[in-house]
Enzyme design. Structure first.
Site, mmCIF file in Angstrom:
data_model
loop_
_atom_site.group_PDB
_atom_site.id
_atom_site.type_symbol
_atom_site.label_atom_id
_atom_site.label_comp_id
_atom_site.label_asym_id
_atom_site.label_seq_id
_atom_site.Cartn_x
_atom_site.Cartn_y
_atom_site.Cartn_z
ATOM 1 C CE LYS A 127 -5.236 -1.816 1.696
ATOM 2 N NZ LYS A 127 -3.909 -2.433 1.740
ATOM 3 C CE LYS B 133 2.591 1.828 4.551
ATOM 4 N NZ LYS B 133 2.025 0.987 3.451
ATOM 5 C CB THR C 34 -0.917 0.014 1.229
ATOM 6 O OG1 THR C 34 -1.738 -1.154 1.197
ATOM 7 C CG2 THR C 34 -1.804 1.251 1.231
#
Length: 292
Positions: free
Chosen positions: A171, A239, A96
């Site tokens: 995502k 993150k 990701t």
């Protein structure tokens, strides 16, 4: 069969690589901590000393690593994948990461005759182990069609989203939905326990109704058992939320729910929980209301 390279044998990657290996593909491995690949190596995978060496020996390469800076280093750094790659090769980043980086990798790969897809996944350690991950793919559809049989070895819900970067954008949408949902799941479990209800019976009632979600069905039971082992690390979720907020800001989109979730997870990380699973958010409610 195509020779497949895999970089990143962490909580999810080790299962994904194992499915590829069990499907009969010759498997080449590189990871920063070799011991994490021991099971794959013992099962016949071949070790490579650098990403460049791995690229030179394979036709298709998968990566699922940590931060965007790690992706950039593995692909474009010294002894990186592009250095050892060759025309006609396919590289698939399942980390990701930033949509902008996905576009950069796509363009840099194209200059070298290498096709690059961005294909982040969702489903955690459970989905990876069962081979039922959701995979969101960006890049050239022709390349996606060619490598779809490999995606099928560890994925179930596999959707081609469009041009380079669209997999990563998808995502981000996924992580935004999860972030606020996790708060709701934690609060539902905390309420259930504080009210003196039987958590398993409550979950049986609500999991298949309008409140149902993957997190409720798969992570609420872990919260109830005080099982905070990582299916997905808090540090990685922070993150992801950071990237999503940066992208939203670039598009002048305000996401207060995501901002609140990120702040809550950052509090946990400061308390030493960054290596715990995302369900450890429930600890915040334990500390607020006493040990539930």
């Amino acid at each position: 069969m195509q020779k497949v390279g895999f970089i990143g044998t962490g909580v999810m990657g080790k299962h994904m690589a194992s499915h590829i290996q069990k499907a009969g593909y010759p498997l080449f491995i590189y990871t920063r901590t070799r011991s994490k690949a021991n099971d794959l190596l013992e099962a016949g995978a071949m070790w490579c000393e650098t990403p460049a060496e791995l690229a030179s020996k394979t036709n298709i390469v998968f990566t699922i690593i940590g931060e965007p800076k790690d992706v950039e280093q593995v692909y474009m750094g010294k002894d990186g994948l592009f250095e050892g790659g060759h025309p006609g090769q396919v590289m698939i980043d399942m980390t990701t990461s930033k949509p902008s980086l996905a576009k950069t990798l796509y363009q840099k790969g194209k200059e070298k005759g290498i096709a690059v897809l961005d294909a982040p996944v969702s489903g955690g350690d459970i989905g990876a182990k069962l081979g039922k991950l959701s995979i969101m793919v960006g890049g050239d559809q022709k390349i996606y069609d060619e490598v779809k049989p490999l995606f099928d070895t560890f994925g179930e819900n596999i959707v081609y989203q469009g041009e380079a970067g669209t997999g990563q954008h998808t995502k981000m949408s996924n992580q935004i939905a999860i972030a606020s949902n996790m708060i709701g799941v934690c609060e539902a479990v905390a309420y259930t326990k504080t009210a003196g209800l039987d958590p398993e019976k409550v979950l049986e009632s609500i999991a298949l109704g309008a409140a149902g979600s993957w997190s409720l069905s798969n992570l609420a039971p872990r919260m109830m058992k005080k099982d905070y082992a990582p299916g997905f690390f808090i540090k990685h979720f922070i993150k992801d939320m950071r990237i999503a907020l940066e992208e939203a800001e670039r598009m002048n989109l305000d996401l207060p729910g995501l901002s609140m979730a990120k702040e809550m997870y950052e509090e946990l990380a400061e308390q030493g929980e960054e290596e715990s699973g995302t369900q450890a958010l429930f600890k915040r409610y334990n500390s607020k209301a006493g040990s539930l």
